[in-house]
Design a protein around this motif. Structure first.
Motif, PDB file in Angstrom:
ATOM      1  N   ALA A  53       0.829  -1.202   0.000  1.00  0.00           N
ATOM      2  CA  ALA A  53       0.000   0.000   0.000  1.00  0.00           C
ATOM      3  C   ALA A  53       0.866   1.256   0.000  1.00  0.00           C
ATOM      4  CB  ALA A  53      -0.934  -0.006   1.205  1.00  0.00           C
ATOM      5  N   LEU A  54       1.930   1.242   0.819  1.00  0.00           N
ATOM      6  CA  LEU A  54       2.830   2.398   0.866  1.00  0.00           C
ATOM      7  C   LEU A  54       3.516   2.607  -0.473  1.00  0.00           C
ATOM      8  CD1 LEU A  54       4.439   1.824   4.393  1.00  0.00           C
ATOM      9  CD2 LEU A  54       2.612   3.428   3.784  1.00  0.00           C
ATOM     10  N   LEU A  55       3.886   1.495  -1.120  1.00  0.00           N
ATOM     11  CA  LEU A  55       4.517   1.591  -2.433  1.00  0.00           C
ATOM     12  C   LEU A  55       3.554   2.167  -3.470  1.00  0.00           C
ATOM     13  CD1 LEU A  55       6.925   1.052  -4.283  1.00  0.00           C
ATOM     14  CD2 LEU A  55       6.048  -1.281  -4.616  1.00  0.00           C
ATOM     15  N   LEU A  56       2.296   1.727  -3.438  1.00  0.00           N
ATOM     16  CA  LEU A  56       1.307   2.245  -4.384  1.00  0.00           C
ATOM     17  C   LEU A  56       1.042   3.731  -4.157  1.00  0.00           C
ATOM     18  CD1 LEU A  56      -1.365  -0.601  -4.704  1.00  0.00           C
ATOM     19  CD2 LEU A  56       0.224   0.217  -6.441  1.00  0.00           C
ATOM     20  N   ILE A  57       1.039   4.170  -2.907  1.00  0.00           N
ATOM     21  CA  ILE A  57       0.859   5.591  -2.623  1.00  0.00           C
ATOM     22  C   ILE A  57       2.022   6.390  -3.215  1.00  0.00           C
ATOM     23  CG2 ILE A  57       0.793   7.328  -0.786  1.00  0.00           C
ATOM     24  CD1 ILE A  57      -0.698   5.277   0.939  1.00  0.00           C
ATOM     25  N   LEU A  58       3.236   5.853  -3.074  1.00  0.00           N
ATOM     26  CA  LEU A  58       4.410   6.518  -3.648  1.00  0.00           C
ATOM     27  C   LEU A  58       4.332   6.536  -5.171  1.00  0.00           C
ATOM     28  CD1 LEU A  58       7.228   7.757  -3.363  1.00  0.00           C
ATOM     29  CD2 LEU A  58       8.159   5.427  -3.334  1.00  0.00           C
ATOM     30  N   VAL A  59       3.961   5.398  -5.762  1.00  0.00           N
ATOM     31  CA  VAL A  59       3.821   5.323  -7.225  1.00  0.00           C
ATOM     32  C   VAL A  59       2.749   6.302  -7.700  1.00  0.00           C
ATOM     33  CG1 VAL A  59       3.112   3.838  -9.137  1.00  0.00           C
ATOM     34  CG2 VAL A  59       4.636   2.944  -7.369  1.00  0.00           C
TER      35      VAL A  59
END
Length: 362
Positions: A53-59
């Protein structure tokens, strides 16, 4: 390792993972023992949704700034200039703590405390509300991100499922259940969907708020719950089809929103009609009469199936609610010739209303 063993090592009660709760009568976790060649879903896998989820927010942040924003500018999306209000601690404090639209008695009180005429206080609040309204570019960037994800998710899911026999014959979903090995691609797809909806819950308070804000929260919680329990109980085949049905129309809606922000009225309305047809067919026909029907009729009743039934019914009620809004809007736009407005539009007033309010200050 079986699911109860893994979760007990993680510090959770093994009683929660009693096979009588999670699996149909006659099945146990021993039926899902892994080997060198066979792998089954393990609850510990879902912990990856947190970094996911954190990675998707960054992406998403990178995508909106480096892709959606330049594309929007090139296609003509522009924000209207909004005059900033004069700093006023008294009025700002009321605006932040008590409300954006003060009542008449509040206006009189604020006028006395700030030593301003009532008309000036009213004008200040109009400008302050306009200042906080979501920008058109922000809406476009959010819609672009969701369009990109839903489009990728739907066609990736379709590519994974189209050659599977249980995609065309839903009765095959339950053959030899729960002894249905997990295909790696399905595991990653599940993790991606769970991460995405967890990211949506995190960013929901910061995104453009719409009229169905509460319904969105309910939808996201129900979706996350269904993904979690279906993965733990190895209902991957059923879960994949449910997600595919739900993704079928979402990217079309986001495309219609993008066209709306680009002021492509005719193309936008045509796209919205396509979305309405796909949404109603997929969620009020295909989902209840095929996917959900076979789950109810072919799957044995036990604790987990009852829980899944409850959340699926919640989703279906939301489908009916949104279908009502969609049909209402189509009748309003096409048959009555009214100005098009997204039935799931922003809570804030439109740009036209904003211009009318600001005009009063001049």
């Amino acid at each position: 390792l079986s699911a109860p063993t893994v979760l007990t090592r993680m510090g959770l009660s093994g009683e929660i993972w009693n096979h009588e709760y999670w699996l149909p009568p006659g099945a146990t976790w021993e039926d899902m023992k892994e080997s060198a060649d066979v792998r089954y879903p393990q609850p510990r896998d879902l912990l990856l949704c947190i970094p996911g989820a954190l990675l998707l927010i960054l992406v998403r942040c990178i995508f909106e700034r480096t892709v959606a924003l330049p594309v929007g500018r090139r296609l003509g999306v522009s924000d209207k200039l909004r005059p900033k209000v004069q700093p006023n601690a008294v009025l700002e404090g009321f605006y932040l703590l008590k409300g954006r639209t003060p009542k008449e008695e509040d206006l009189i009180s604020l006028a006395k405390r700030s030593d301003l005429p009532v008309t000036k206080v009213e004008a200040w609040f109009r400008r302050r509300r306009a200042q906080d309204r979501p920008r058109l570019m922000k809406k476009f960037c959010e819609a672009s991100w969701r369009f990109t994800f839903y489009f990728t998710s739907f066609f990736s899911g379709l590519a994974l499922l189209y050659d599977k026999p249980w995609f065309w014959d839903h009765t095959v979903c339950w053959l030899r259940y729960p002894q249905q090995p997990l295909l790696p691609a399905f595991g990653w797809f599940y993790l991606l969907e769970l991460s995405f909806y967890c990211a949506l819950v995190v960013t929901l308070p910061f995104d453009v708020k719409r009229k169905d804000f509460k319904e969105q929260i309910i939808h996201h919680i129900a979706t996350i719950t269904l993904i979690f329990v279906s993965y733990c109980a190895n209902l991957i085949r059923f879960g994949m089809m449910v997600m595919l049905v739900h993704d079928a129309s979402d990217y079309i809606l986001e495309l219609a929103k993008m066209l709306h922000y680009l002021k492509r009225k005719r193309v936008c309305e045509a796209t919205f009609i396509v979305f309405a047809v796909v949404f109603i067919v997929s969620r009020l026909v295909v989902f209840p009469l095929t996917t959900y029907y076979y789950f109810v009729t072919k799957f044995q009743l036990f604790l987990l199936s009852g829980l899944i039934n409850t959340f699926l019914m919640i989703l279906q009620l939301l489908h009916i609610f949104w279908s009502y809004l969609i049909v209402q809007m189509i009748f309003s736009v096409i048959l009555r010739g009214a100005k098009r407005k997204d039935a799931r539009s922003d809570t804030e007033e439109s740009d036209r209303s904003e211009a009318e309010e600001l005009a009063k200050d001049k």
